[in-house]
Scaffold this motif. Structure first.
Motif, PDB file in Angstrom:
ATOM      1  N   LEU A  99      -0.542  32.775  -1.029  1.00 38.76           N
ATOM      2  CA  LEU A  99       0.408  33.885  -1.133  1.00 38.76           C
ATOM      3  C   LEU A  99       1.666  33.522  -1.922  1.00 38.76           C
ATOM      4  N   ALA A 100       1.746  32.291  -2.427  1.00 38.75           N
ATOM      5  CA  ALA A 100       2.956  31.885  -3.157  1.00 38.75           C
ATOM      6  C   ALA A 100       3.079  32.664  -4.461  1.00 38.75           C
ATOM      7  N   PRO A 101       4.301  33.109  -4.793  1.00 41.62           N
ATOM      8  CA  PRO A 101       4.460  33.753  -6.100  1.00 41.62           C
ATOM      9  C   PRO A 101       4.246  32.718  -7.187  1.00 41.62           C
ATOM     10  N   ARG A 102       3.543  33.079  -8.250  1.00 38.80           N
ATOM     11  CA  ARG A 102       3.357  32.113  -9.327  1.00 38.80           C
ATOM     12  C   ARG A 102       3.418  32.793 -10.685  1.00 38.80           C
ATOM     13  N   GLY A 103       3.737  31.994 -11.684  1.00 36.96           N
ATOM     14  CA  GLY A 103       3.993  32.520 -13.021  1.00 36.96           C
ATOM     15  C   GLY A 103       2.758  32.987 -13.754  1.00 36.96           C
ATOM     16  N   GLY A 104       1.578  32.563 -13.321  1.00 36.17           N
ATOM     17  CA  GLY A 104       0.382  32.950 -14.060  1.00 36.17           C
ATOM     18  C   GLY A 104      -0.840  32.945 -13.166  1.00 36.17           C
ATOM     19  N   ILE A 198      15.776  29.364  -5.524  1.00 32.75           N
ATOM     20  CA  ILE A 198      14.803  29.969  -6.444  1.00 32.75           C
ATOM     21  C   ILE A 198      13.420  29.378  -6.177  1.00 32.75           C
ATOM     22  N   PRO A 199      12.419  30.231  -5.904  1.00 33.53           N
ATOM     23  CA  PRO A 199      11.079  29.704  -5.631  1.00 33.53           C
ATOM     24  C   PRO A 199      10.502  29.004  -6.862  1.00 33.53           C
ATOM     25  N   HIS A 200       9.675  27.993  -6.612  1.00 32.63           N
ATOM     26  CA  HIS A 200       8.977  27.348  -7.719  1.00 32.63           C
ATOM     27  C   HIS A 200       7.705  28.136  -8.003  1.00 32.63           C
ATOM     28  N   THR A 201       7.527  28.564  -9.265  1.00 34.08           N
ATOM     29  CA  THR A 201       6.372  29.410  -9.584  1.00 34.08           C
ATOM     30  C   THR A 201       5.368  28.711 -10.497  1.00 34.08           C
ATOM     31  N   GLY A 202       5.575  27.432 -10.727  1.00 39.66           N
ATOM     32  CA  GLY A 202       4.613  26.695 -11.545  1.00 39.66           C
ATOM     33  C   GLY A 202       5.036  26.540 -12.985  1.00 39.66           C
ATOM     34  N   ARG A 203       6.117  27.202 -13.401  1.00 44.68           N
ATOM     35  CA  ARG A 203       6.526  27.088 -14.788  1.00 44.68           C
ATOM     36  C   ARG A 203       7.781  26.239 -14.927  1.00 44.68           C
ATOM     37  N   GLN A 204       8.904  26.681 -14.348  1.00 48.91           N
ATOM     38  CA  GLN A 204      10.127  25.899 -14.425  1.00 48.91           C
ATOM     39  C   GLN A 204       9.931  24.579 -13.695  1.00 48.91           C
ATOM     40  N   GLU A 205      10.771  23.601 -14.029  1.00 43.82           N
ATOM     41  CA  GLU A 205      10.517  22.264 -13.512  1.00 43.82           C
ATOM     42  C   GLU A 205      11.614  21.799 -12.534  1.00 43.82           C
ATOM     43  N   PHE A 206      12.318  20.704 -12.870  1.00 40.81           N
ATOM     44  CA  PHE A 206      13.136  20.053 -11.858  1.00 40.81           C
ATOM     45  C   PHE A 206      14.555  20.616 -11.726  1.00 40.81           C
ATOM     46  N   TYR A 207      15.059  20.593 -10.512  1.00 40.53           N
ATOM     47  CA  TYR A 207      16.498  20.598 -10.266  1.00 40.53           C
ATOM     48  C   TYR A 207      16.713  19.870  -8.951  1.00 40.53           C
ATOM     49  N   ASN A 208      17.116  18.609  -9.045  1.00 42.59           N
ATOM     50  CA  ASN A 208      17.183  17.757  -7.858  1.00 42.59           C
ATOM     51  C   ASN A 208      18.498  17.000  -7.820  1.00 42.59           C
ATOM     52  N   ASP A 209      18.927  16.665  -6.616  1.00 46.06           N
ATOM     53  CA  ASP A 209      20.064  15.750  -6.469  1.00 46.06           C
ATOM     54  C   ASP A 209      19.684  14.350  -6.935  1.00 46.06           C
ATOM     55  N   PHE A 210      20.691  13.557  -7.243  1.00 48.34           N
ATOM     56  CA  PHE A 210      20.485  12.124  -7.498  1.00 48.34           C
ATOM     57  C   PHE A 210      20.516  11.412  -6.146  1.00 48.34           C
ATOM     58  N   ASN A 211      19.392  10.822  -5.786  1.00 48.19           N
ATOM     59  CA  ASN A 211      19.238  10.202  -4.471  1.00 48.19           C
ATOM     60  C   ASN A 211      18.847   8.735  -4.605  1.00 48.19           C
ATOM     61  N   ASP A 212      18.984   8.000  -3.515  1.00 43.37           N
ATOM     62  CA  ASP A 212      18.439   6.642  -3.429  1.00 43.37           C
ATOM     63  C   ASP A 212      17.130   6.715  -2.640  1.00 43.37           C
ATOM     64  N   TYR A 213      16.126   6.020  -3.144  1.00 44.62           N
ATOM     65  CA  TYR A 213      14.804   6.122  -2.519  1.00 44.62           C
ATOM     66  C   TYR A 213      14.232   4.770  -2.143  1.00 44.62           C
ATOM     67  N   LYS A 214      13.665   4.730  -0.953  1.00 45.70           N
ATOM     68  CA  LYS A 214      12.701   3.696  -0.602  1.00 45.70           C
ATOM     69  C   LYS A 214      11.398   4.447  -0.356  1.00 45.70           C
ATOM     70  N   LEU A 215      10.348   4.024  -1.044  1.00 49.82           N
ATOM     71  CA  LEU A 215       9.066   4.722  -0.918  1.00 49.82           C
ATOM     72  C   LEU A 215       8.000   3.700  -0.562  1.00 49.82           C
ATOM     73  N   SER A 216       7.308   3.910   0.549  1.00 53.13           N
ATOM     74  CA  SER A 216       6.155   3.050   0.807  1.00 53.13           C
ATOM     75  C   SER A 216       4.906   3.924   0.897  1.00 53.13           C
ATOM     76  N   VAL A 217       3.843   3.428   0.262  1.00 50.07           N
ATOM     77  CA  VAL A 217       2.606   4.196   0.136  1.00 50.07           C
ATOM     78  C   VAL A 217       1.465   3.365   0.723  1.00 50.07           C
ATOM     79  N   LYS A 218       0.852   3.926   1.762  1.00 50.62           N
ATOM     80  CA  LYS A 218      -0.252   3.222   2.420  1.00 50.62           C
ATOM     81  C   LYS A 218      -1.577   3.796   1.915  1.00 50.62           C
TER      82      LYS A 218
END
Ligand code: ZN
Length: 624
Positions: A99-104, A198-218
């Protein structure tokens, strides 16, 4: 006496404003200037602020079920002067929900059930969250408001399925996954708009804060993980020989095979624990993503990206061994990072690593790109150059692509063109640029779609989005380069990039910053390119021979202040060429006269805009 003095002051200021053309500014941006978070001198205002988070993310990728699950702790700082009574959580991958709105149009293999929030608490206070009806961004009313200049700790656990068909993320093959936007994040709260809802519809891209990340992937054994950030524990997850090669590659100009096809098949690459946890970290960056595969091959090298201190960045590629173009990707990325660091934009590559991953997206992520394989090597390299160029816009500069996509796609397109000139020669770069970036725009049969570049990117539809974001914006940047000349243009660009690196510039910051950095009032130029329905169409008219000279009129039917060459062929067979920069249009934007002193007889005159493709090229030529 007093009133006479005031009148004098008034006349003085009217005089100043009459000279400096003002650019249209929406009311919310005017208020940001009044509050001092933005400023008219092009620098961040004295009251500028942006919010930030420290993310500690632990995700598990389960290949059997094709699902991602995770727990995270976010320390979110409200640096604004505002009391936050709600918090907006963004999860772009809810774009996969039916049901997400999408650009195409989409197909069933893209659809999933989306995000399932298992637990959510703020400062240890649990929230009952039902994420079933969440879109790509959801507002949560806070039990306790977040006061200005305080922070809160948010704990979340979640899971979601990876879509069968991969767009910008998802399943690449049965044992290969590109996992982006994989964690719930705090949406941006900013000074000119408040919460980004603003919902993401698959066309427009990023708008994010500058954050510090620790990422672990199992992941299970024999899965290699590539991610944004530095790999912190190579010897814990890789077999010694492989970890050793990876280490060598960090100082090697030559491309080193880290894990070949047979080694991957023979389980000689990762440690043979049932599961391995790969740990990465990256600071002051707008996003992290990762990819994992049990069958991809992996090679790496490095390249000097700062000539002064000889700092190197790692370049890595992960791909299916059958993808012939990807065997060149590491070499090509060395060239991209070198060019972007030393030529255009001429700013040292800001990260420690760039990984090129074979997928289907043709898409950039911080320190990673995801490109489709092609049989045309030049095209593959061009796409790779484009995606790596995005390192600067939107990642070095925190562009709000949702609203102002032209502030990043236009630059990536410009850098792609400039590096293409060096890699393949100007003629090839010109023809590719015209074919892929300009031709469809200038011949758009549905010209009503074509709105002023300044239009919010969510509000232009059809080809209008691509026209504004890529071709027209890029042409404006190249026209400005022509107007100022390379040296002054670079000086102004660096002024803008230095002022806004790691922050969130908006178009008016760019306009003001480029004027300040070049020492010229460029509002006439920005007004012409960004705030009008102009297009590209010149016409030559009224050619007159006088004793000792010719005059002719150049009409600007389309209106854009473009550079062009005047090519003259004389009856004696000789030719001459004169370049006009966009300054030709500064005073009079509709029509100007060119006077050409010569005793010879002219056979033909042509106005040639080159990559500034004319809507009606036939009336650019006069023949005797
Ligand atoms: Zn792009």
């Amino acid at each position: 006496m007093r009133s006479l003095f005031l009148s004098f002051i008034l006349i003085f200021f009217i005089g100043i404003f009459a000279h400096a053309q003002q650019l249209y500014m929406p009311r919310n941006i005017q208020i940001a200037v009044e509050k001092g978070t933005r400023s008219m001198d092009g620098n961040p205002g004295k009251n500028y602020w942006q919010n930030e988070g420290k993310y500690d993310i632990n995700v598990t990728l389960t290949p059997e079920t094709k699902t991602v699950s995770g727990v995270e702790k976010i320390v979110y700082s409200n640096n604004s002067p505002d009391t936050l009574r709600m918090i907006a959580i963004r999860f772009v991958n809810n774009f996969h929900k039916p049901l997400a709105p999408r650009g195409g149009y989409t197909n069933p293999d893209i659809l999933t059930s989306g995000l399932d929030i298992e637990s959510f608490s703020i400062d240890n206070e649990a929230y009952q969250i039902d994420s079933k009806n969440w879109g790509t961004v959801a507002a949560i009313r806070l039990k306790k408001a977040i006061l200005p200049r305080t922070s809160v700790t948010i704990d979340v656990s979640w899971n979601y399925p990876l879509s069968k068909q991969s767009g910008r993320e998802g399943q690449i093959d049965s044992t290969t996954f590109f996992v982006a936007y994989s964690y719930p994040r705090v949406s941006v709260y900013d000074d000119y708009n408040g919460w980004d809802m603003i919902p993401h519809t698959g066309r427009q891209e990023f708008y994010n804060d500058f954050n510090d990340y620790k990422l672990s992937v199992k992941v299970p054994k024999n899965y290699v993980v590539w991610a944004t950030g530095d790999l912190l524990n190579p010897t814990e997850v890789l077999q010694p020989e492989i970890a050793d090669r990876l280490k060598k590659s960090l100082t090697s100009d030559d491309v080193i095979t880290i894990a070949g096809f047979n080694e991957m098949q023979q389980q000689k690459v990762t440690q043979q624990n049932d599961w391995n946890t790969w740990k990465f970290s990256a600071d002051h960056i707008t996003d992290v993503c990762f990819a994992a595969s049990k069958n991809y091959v992996w090679d790496a090298a490095s390249v000097i990206v700062d000539l002064k201190n000889k700092r190197r960045a790692s370049v890595q590629s992960a791909y299916n061994d059958t993808a012939k173009d990807f065997h060149h990707y590491t070499k090509w990325s060395q060239n991209s990072l070198r060019f972007f660091s030393t030529k255009w934009p001429g700013v040292s590559y800001p990260f420690s690593k760039m990984t090129s991953f074979q997928g289907y997206a043709d898409m950039e992520y911080p320190m990673m790109i995801n490109d489709a394989t092609t049989k045309d090597f030049r095209f593959s390299q061009m796409v790779q150059d484009h995606e790596i160029a995005h390192t600067y816009f939107p990642f070095y500069m925190g562009i709000n692509e949702t609203r102002y996509a032209y502030m990043d796609e236009g630059w990536a397109t410009t850098f792609e063109y400039l590096i293409g000139q060096e890699e393949f020669g100007k003629a090839h770069a010109d023809s590719v640029y015209k074919m892929f970036r300009i031709n469809r725009y200038i011949h758009d049969p549905s010209a009503e779609e074509d709105q002023p570049i300044i239009s919010m990117s969510t509000q232009v539809s059809g080809s209008g989005y691509g026209n504004n974001s890529y071709g027209k914006a890029s042409l404006s940047y190249l026209a400005l380069k022509d107007l100022l000349g390379d040296t002054l243009f670079k000086k102004a660009l660096h002024h803008y990039m230095d002022a806004w690196n790691g922050k969130h510039p908006i178009p008016w910051d760019y306009f003001n910053s480029m004027s300040a950095g070049s020492g010229k009032s460029l509002n006439w130029f920005f007004n012409n390119w960004f705030f009008t329905n102009n297009y590209i169409d010149l016409k030559i008219d009224n050619v007159k021979k006088q004793p000792g000279f010719y005059t002719f009129n150049v009409k600007n039917i389309g209106g854009f202040a473009i550079p062009f060459d005047v090519k003259i062929t004389y009856e004696d067979g000789t030719t001459s060429l004169e370049h006009q920069t966009p300054a030709f249009w500064q005073k009079e934007q509709k029509e100007n006269v060119i006077k050409l002193s010569t005793d010879k007889h002219i056979k033909s005159i042509e106005l040639d805009g080159g990559i500034f493709m004319d809507y009606t090229p036939e009336d650019n030529v006069w023949k005797k």
